[in-house]
Design a protein around this motif. Structure first.
Motif, mmCIF file in Angstrom:
data_model
loop_
_atom_site.group_PDB
_atom_site.id
_atom_site.type_symbol
_atom_site.label_atom_id
_atom_site.label_comp_id
_atom_site.label_asym_id
_atom_site.label_seq_id
_atom_site.Cartn_x
_atom_site.Cartn_y
_atom_site.Cartn_z
ATOM 1 N N LEU A 288 0.651 -1.193 0.039
ATOM 2 C CA LEU A 288 -0.134 0.223 -0.089
ATOM 3 C C LEU A 288 0.938 1.176 -0.010
ATOM 4 C CD1 LEU A 288 -2.995 -0.679 2.369
ATOM 5 C CD2 LEU A 288 -2.772 -0.664 -0.258
ATOM 6 N N ARG A 289 2.220 1.188 0.465
ATOM 7 C CA ARG A 289 3.017 2.394 0.526
ATOM 8 C C ARG A 289 3.130 2.601 -0.861
ATOM 9 N NH1 ARG A 289 7.327 1.183 5.516
ATOM 10 N NH2 ARG A 289 5.935 1.259 7.261
ATOM 11 N N ALA A 290 3.566 1.932 -1.724
ATOM 12 C CA ALA A 290 3.826 1.928 -3.154
ATOM 13 C C ALA A 290 2.553 2.517 -3.836
ATOM 14 C CB ALA A 290 4.471 0.871 -3.835
ATOM 15 N N TRP A 291 1.430 1.819 -3.542
ATOM 16 C CA TRP A 291 0.085 2.366 -4.243
ATOM 17 C C TRP A 291 -0.106 3.899 -3.853
ATOM 18 C CZ3 TRP A 291 -4.575 -1.301 -3.818
ATOM 19 C CH2 TRP A 291 -4.231 -2.449 -4.347
ATOM 20 N N TRP A 292 0.278 4.413 -2.474
ATOM 21 C CA TRP A 292 0.032 5.738 -2.032
ATOM 22 C C TRP A 292 0.840 6.976 -2.445
ATOM 23 C CZ3 TRP A 292 -4.264 8.404 0.055
ATOM 24 C CH2 TRP A 292 -5.134 7.413 0.219
ATOM 25 N N VAL A 293 2.181 6.532 -2.389
ATOM 26 C CA VAL A 293 3.279 7.463 -2.600
ATOM 27 C C VAL A 293 4.331 6.872 -3.572
ATOM 28 C CG1 VAL A 293 5.020 8.913 -1.205
ATOM 29 C CG2 VAL A 293 2.566 8.448 -0.187
ATOM 30 N N ASP A 294 4.668 7.770 -4.250
ATOM 31 C CA ASP A 294 6.228 7.531 -5.003
ATOM 32 C C ASP A 294 6.811 8.881 -4.567
ATOM 33 O OD1 ASP A 294 8.205 7.617 -6.633
ATOM 34 O OD2 ASP A 294 6.821 7.155 -8.630
ATOM 35 N N ARG A 295 7.985 8.632 -3.948
ATOM 36 C CA ARG A 295 8.718 9.966 -3.440
ATOM 37 C C ARG A 295 9.297 10.814 -4.560
ATOM 38 N NH1 ARG A 295 12.405 7.098 1.137
ATOM 39 N NH2 ARG A 295 10.612 6.488 2.573
ATOM 40 N N ARG A 296 9.363 10.124 -5.795
ATOM 41 C CA ARG A 296 9.793 10.979 -6.890
ATOM 42 C C ARG A 296 8.797 12.012 -7.480
ATOM 43 N NH1 ARG A 296 11.445 5.997 -10.545
ATOM 44 N NH2 ARG A 296 9.107 5.384 -9.574
ATOM 45 N N ARG A 297 7.494 11.617 -7.112
ATOM 46 C CA ARG A 297 6.352 12.553 -7.466
ATOM 47 C C ARG A 297 5.527 13.078 -6.571
ATOM 48 N NH1 ARG A 297 3.194 8.714 -11.926
ATOM 49 N NH2 ARG A 297 2.914 10.805 -12.758
ATOM 50 N N VAL A 298 5.777 13.272 -5.237
ATOM 51 C CA VAL A 298 5.231 13.783 -4.499
ATOM 52 C C VAL A 298 4.897 15.198 -4.465
ATOM 53 C CG1 VAL A 298 5.316 14.408 -1.834
ATOM 54 C CG2 VAL A 298 6.150 12.325 -2.389
ATOM 55 N N ARG A 299 5.663 15.990 -4.936
ATOM 56 C CA ARG A 299 5.414 17.481 -5.285
ATOM 57 C C ARG A 299 4.517 17.522 -6.366
ATOM 58 N NH1 ARG A 299 11.114 20.997 -5.244
ATOM 59 N NH2 ARG A 299 11.821 20.405 -3.049
ATOM 60 N N GLY A 300 4.488 16.898 -7.367
ATOM 61 C CA GLY A 300 3.499 16.892 -8.608
ATOM 62 C C GLY A 300 2.027 16.339 -7.977
ATOM 63 N N ASP A 301 2.011 15.547 -6.935
ATOM 64 C CA ASP A 301 1.037 14.897 -6.429
ATOM 65 C C ASP A 301 -0.003 16.015 -5.600
ATOM 66 O OD1 ASP A 301 1.151 12.456 -7.695
ATOM 67 O OD2 ASP A 301 2.002 11.320 -6.131
ATOM 68 N N LEU A 302 1.039 16.704 -4.673
ATOM 69 C CA LEU A 302 0.409 17.573 -3.932
ATOM 70 C C LEU A 302 -0.242 18.918 -4.836
ATOM 71 C CD1 LEU A 302 3.181 18.217 -1.387
ATOM 72 C CD2 LEU A 302 1.007 16.899 -1.100
ATOM 73 N N ARG A 303 0.384 19.278 -5.838
ATOM 74 C CA ARG A 303 -0.095 20.266 -6.858
ATOM 75 C C ARG A 303 -1.358 19.713 -7.176
ATOM 76 N NH1 ARG A 303 5.218 20.783 -8.417
ATOM 77 N NH2 ARG A 303 5.007 19.527 -10.123
ATOM 78 N N TRP A 304 -1.418 18.341 -7.982
ATOM 79 C CA TRP A 304 -2.829 17.755 -8.622
ATOM 80 C C TRP A 304 -3.812 17.685 -7.571
ATOM 81 C CZ3 TRP A 304 -4.167 17.382 -13.340
ATOM 82 C CH2 TRP A 304 -3.362 17.585 -14.284
ATOM 83 N N SER A 305 -3.156 17.440 -6.089
ATOM 84 C CA SER A 305 -4.506 17.357 -5.040
ATOM 85 C C SER A 305 -5.290 18.594 -5.332
ATOM 86 C CB SER A 305 -3.741 17.023 -3.856
ATOM 87 O OG SER A 305 -3.097 18.034 -3.377
ATOM 88 N N LEU A 306 -4.628 19.761 -5.307
ATOM 89 C CA LEU A 306 -5.362 21.201 -5.440
ATOM 90 C C LEU A 306 -6.194 21.319 -6.456
ATOM 91 C CD1 LEU A 306 -2.333 23.548 -4.454
ATOM 92 C CD2 LEU A 306 -4.272 22.624 -3.040
ATOM 93 N N VAL A 307 -5.645 20.605 -7.968
ATOM 94 C CA VAL A 307 -6.691 20.513 -8.906
ATOM 95 C C VAL A 307 -7.951 19.651 -8.675
ATOM 96 C CG1 VAL A 307 -6.818 19.643 -11.395
ATOM 97 C CG2 VAL A 307 -4.602 20.875 -10.632
ATOM 98 N N GLY A 308 -7.712 18.575 -7.926
ATOM 99 C CA GLY A 308 -8.788 17.753 -7.493
ATOM 100 C C GLY A 308 -9.668 18.239 -6.701
ATOM 101 N N ILE A 309 -9.398 19.205 -5.867
ATOM 102 C CA ILE A 309 -10.478 19.829 -4.942
ATOM 103 C C ILE A 309 -10.943 20.740 -5.551
ATOM 104 C CG2 ILE A 309 -10.371 21.419 -2.985
ATOM 105 C CD1 ILE A 309 -7.723 20.106 -1.587
ATOM 106 N N VAL A 310 -10.634 21.504 -6.639
ATOM 107 C CA VAL A 310 -11.235 22.478 -7.430
ATOM 108 C C VAL A 310 -12.176 21.911 -8.108
ATOM 109 C CG1 VAL A 310 -10.980 24.477 -8.799
ATOM 110 C CG2 VAL A 310 -9.574 24.080 -6.943
#
Length: 242
Positions: A86-108
């Motif tokens: 599940l850790r690999a399902w949830w987090v890819d350390r190389r892409r965390v910053r991008g995931d955080l930016r896309w989470s804002l896109v998802g909220i909006v």
């Protein structure tokens, strides 16, 4: 199909027959247990958060949901019984910053698409207007009844429920396991739509039938998972919006 093993990311995971059966069993058990918890919530804690003696009982109840469903059924169930990482399902350390930016896109996206679809559809079919909370719908924690709990405590408990319980459980089960399972069989588009439909139907035991906007949440978060390849962005968007 073969499993990629513990090191496999979500987008690389292919389930064996045994993993499929066990994952579906966990999904079915989750839907049933959550419906029971929701009924108990509506019956014993209709006022949400408060500082009366029931507040400690509510904290124990919330902790029980977290331990039984988040830790036991979802985390241990999938890591120990189904056999995925599940850790690999949830987090890819190389892409965390991008995931955080896309989470804002998802909220909006969830907010905009939900509001727009509600306005358009209810203009033509007024009966589809989402109702307020009902006796069978616990709603967001602390949403019903008067609460004398400090705002900071209410927010912390709401975030705990939104992220550690609702988002973690539902993103792992529906956008992680079910969407990936459907994708390997039917393709990306049907997988996103299919899991969103199942996600919506799974709420009918304690949400009104006309609470169809949940379909929008499922579609947007499913799209985020498909685009990013992990559950992090969808989980953050779900936690905030949910």
């Amino acid at each position: 199909m073969t499993s990629t093993g513990p090191a496999g990311s979500l987008s690389e995971t292919e389930f064996t027959r045994t993993q499929q059966v066990r994952g579906l069993a966990l999904l079915g058990a989750f839907v049933g247990l959550r419906a029971l918890f929701a009924r108990a919530w509506a019956r014993y804690f209709p006022g949400g958060y408060s500082t009366d003696p029931a507040f400690l009982a509510f904290l124990a109840f919330l902790a029980g949901i977290f331990l039984l469903l988040s830790v036991g059924l979802v985390y241990l169930g999938f890591t120990r019984w189904v056999g995925v990482d599940l850790r690999a399902w949830w987090v890819d350390r190389r892409r965390v910053r991008g995931d955080l930016r896309w989470s804002l896109v998802g909220i909006v996206a969830v907010l905009v698409v939900t509001v727009a679809s509600v306005l358009v559809l209810t203009a033509f079919v007024p009966s589809l207007a989402p109702p307020g909370p009902t006796a069978a719908d616990p709603g967001p924690p602390g949403a019903s009844g008067a609460s004398t709990t400090p705002l900071a405590v209410t927010l912390l408990l709401g975030w705990f429920f939104g992220f550690a319980i609702a988002a973690f459980q539902e993103e792992t089960l529906f956008r992680g396991f079910l969407q990936r399972l459907l994708e390997t069989r039917y393709g990306r588009g049907p997988a996103i739509v299919g899991q969103a439909v199942v996600f919506t139907l799974a709420h009918l035991g304690y949400y009104p039938v006309s609470s169809w906007p949940l379909l929008v949440v499922g579609l947007v978060t499913g799209w985020l998972v498909d685009r990013r390849g992990t559950l992090l962005a969808a989980g953050i968007a779900h936690g905030f919006v949910g």
